[in-house]
Design an enzyme around this catalytic site. Structure first.
Site, PDB file in Angstrom:
ATOM      1  N   ASP A  35       0.819  -1.210   0.000  1.00  0.00           N
ATOM      2  CA  ASP A  35       0.000   0.000   0.000  1.00  0.00           C
ATOM      3  C   ASP A  35       0.850   1.255   0.000  1.00  0.00           C
ATOM      4  OD1 ASP A  35      -1.374  -2.051   2.210  1.00  0.00           O
ATOM      5  OD2 ASP A  35      -2.534  -1.467   0.482  1.00  0.00           O
ATOM      6  N   HIS A  43       3.839  11.863   4.169  1.00  0.00           N
ATOM      7  CA  HIS A  43       4.413  12.010   5.508  1.00  0.00           C
ATOM      8  C   HIS A  43       5.098  10.746   6.016  1.00  0.00           C
ATOM      9  CE1 HIS A  43       2.184  15.881   6.876  1.00  0.00           C
ATOM     10  NE2 HIS A  43       2.775  15.994   5.716  1.00  0.00           N
TER      11      HIS A  43
END
Ligand SMILES: *[C@@H]1O[C@H](CO)[C@@H](O)[C@H](O)[C@H]1NC(C)=O
Ligand SMILES: *[C@@H]1O[C@H](CO)[C@@H](O)[C@H](O)[C@H]1NC(C)=O
Length: 356
Positions: free
Chosen positions: A182, A205
C-alpha cells in the site's frame, strides 16, 4: 438415521471444502461508468456476504465505481467466516470535495472480522479540497480514504490509494492486520500485531505510529513490523509521534527493517514532544512510554543533516532503542544523529554514528 448422518456428513464436507460464494456488485445494479452512485449495490453485496455462512467474495470488475458519500461496512451482525473484496476496478469519490469532506472516513469498516481487501484502487479525488486549502479559504477537514475500526484479522494487499483528502488508511483498535503493497500508513492507538510490507511511499508524511498520547487513558501500540519499504521524497521515513501531554499510552516491540530512504527529510525519527503551535500541551511532557524499537538495515539519503533523531523527554525516556546497520547520507556531507532522553544499543555499520 443413516440418511440423516450422511446428510450431516455431506453438509460438513461442503462447509469445510473451499466452496465460496461470489457476489458481483454489477449484479446489484452497480455501473462501472464512474457516474452512477453504486453505494447501495456495494451494501447489498456486503449484506449478503455478511449473512453468508460460507466464505464470500465481493467481486468488483474493472471500471470506475462512484461511491458518492461515506459508506460503512459493519460487521456487527455478520455470520460470515470470511469476506474478501476482489477489486479489479477503481472506487471513486465525487470530484466535489463537500460530498465526503466533512466525514471522518470515506470507506469505513467497523467491527469486522476476517476481511481481506485484495487489489483495486481507491481514488478519493482530493485535488479540489487541496486546492481549497491552499487558496486559504475555509474548507472542510477532509475524509480519510479507508478506515478500519475495532476489527480483527484484516488483510489488505495490492491496494492503491490515490488523491486522498486526509490520510490514506487508518487502522484504529485493530488486532491482527496485514498490509501489503500500500501507500503510506498511520497507526493509531490500540493497534497490535500489524505487519506492513513492500510499501512504496512518496510523496507524503511517511509511515507513522501516532499521533499517540492525546488522551490521558489511551490504549497502547505493540508488535508492529514495517519491512521492505521505500520512501521517496517524503517528510518522514519511519516515525513514532507522541503528543507532549499526560497519557498512560505506550509503544513497544516495534521493528523497522530493510528500509530504503531517497531524499527523506527525517528518515528515522521519534518525536516524543509533539505539540504543534505549542497549543494543547499544558505540561509539555509526553506520558507515552516508548520501548523496544528496532531499526535494522535502514539506508539511503537524507534531505537534512539530522538523519536520525530520537527526541524523547524526561517524563518518559525512550528505552531499548536498537540500531543495526544504518547507513544514511546527506548530500555528500556526514549526516548526524541527535538523541535526547533515548537509551539503547547500536551495532553493525552505523552512519551517522549512534548517539544512543
Ligand atoms: C444492509 O443491512 C443493514 C443492516 O441490516 C440495513 O440497515 C441496510 O438497509 C441494508 N442495506 C442494503 C442496501 O440492503
Ligand atoms: C506479532 O504480530 C505478528 C503479525 O504481524 C504475529 O504473527 C505474531 O504472532 C505477533 N507476536 C506476538 C508475540 O503477539
Amino acid at each position: 438415521m443413516v440418511i440423516k448422518h450422511i446428510l450431516v456428513l455431506f453438509f460438513l464436507i461442503f462447509q469445510y471444502s473451499s466452496a465460496k460464494v461470489t457476489y458481483n456488485v454489477v449484479t446489484f445494479g452497480a455501473k462501472a461508468d464512474g457516474r452512477l452512485d453504486t453505494k447501495t449495490a456495494f451494501l447489498k453485496a456486503w449484506n449478503l456476504s455478511c449473512a453468508s455462512t460460507t466464505p464470500a467474495i465481493i467481486y468488483v470488475p474493472a471500471g470506475r465505481y462512484l461511491i458518492a458519500s461515506a459508506i460503512t461496512f459493519s460487521g456487527q451482525a455478520c455470520k460470515s467466516k470470511a469476506i474478501t473484496f476482489k477489486i479489479y476496478g477503481t472506487l471513486v469519490a465525487p470530484s466535489s470535495y463537500n460530498a465526503i469532506g466533512n466525514d471522518e472516513v470515506w470507506i469505513k469498516f467497523y467491527r469486522v472480522n476476517h476481511v481481506t481487501i485484495s487489489g483495486g484502487t481507491l481514488d478519493a479525488q482530493g485535488g479540489s479540497l487541496w486546492a481549497c486549502k491552499s487558496s486559504g479559504k475555509t474548507c472542510p477537514k477532509g475524509a480519510t480514504t479507508l478506515g478500519i475500526y475495532h476489527s480483527q484479522n484484516i488483510v489488505i494487499s495490492n491496494l492503491r490509494s490515490l488523491n486522498s483528502q486526509m490520510f490514506h488508511i487508518i487502522l484504529y483498535a485493530c488486532n491482527n492486520a496485514k498490509l501489503q503493497g500500500d501507500d503510506c500508513v498511520s497507526i493509531g492507538p490500540g493497534n497490535s500485531n500489524v505487519w506492513i510490507e513492500k510499501v512504496l511511499c512518496g510523496p507524503g508524511h511517511g509511515i507513522s505510529i501516532g499521533s499517540l498520547g492525546w488522551e490521558l487513558q489511551e490504549a497502547g501500540v505493540q508488535n508492529i513490523t514495517v519491512k521492505t519499504t521505500t520512501f521517496v521524497g517524503t517528510q518522514n521515513g519511519v516515525r513514532i509521534k507522541a503528543w507532549a501531554r499526560r497519557s498512560n499510552g505506550f509503544v513497544k516491540n516495534i521493528v523497522f527493517k530493510q528500509v530504503t530512504m531517497v531524499n527523506v527529510q527525517y528518515p528515522i525519527i521519534i518525536d516524543g514532544n509533539y505539540c504543534p503551535n505549542k497549543r494543547n500541551c499544558p505540561n509539555d511532557l509526553s506520558g507515552v512510554k516508548i520501548s523496544n524499537v528496532v531499526y535494522e538495515d535502514v539506508h539511503g539519503t537524507s534531505a537534512t543533516q539530522v538523519a536520525v533523531k530520537f527526541d524523547c523527554n524526561k517524563g518518559s525516556p525512550c528505552n531499548g532503542i536498537r540500531l543495526k546497520d544504518v547507513n544514511l547520507v546527506y548530500a555528500g556531507k556526514p549526516a548526524v544523529s541527535s538523541c535526547s532522553y533515548a537509551a539503547g544499543t547500536a551495532s553493525g555499520l552505523l552512519l551517522p554514528t549512534s548517539c544512543l
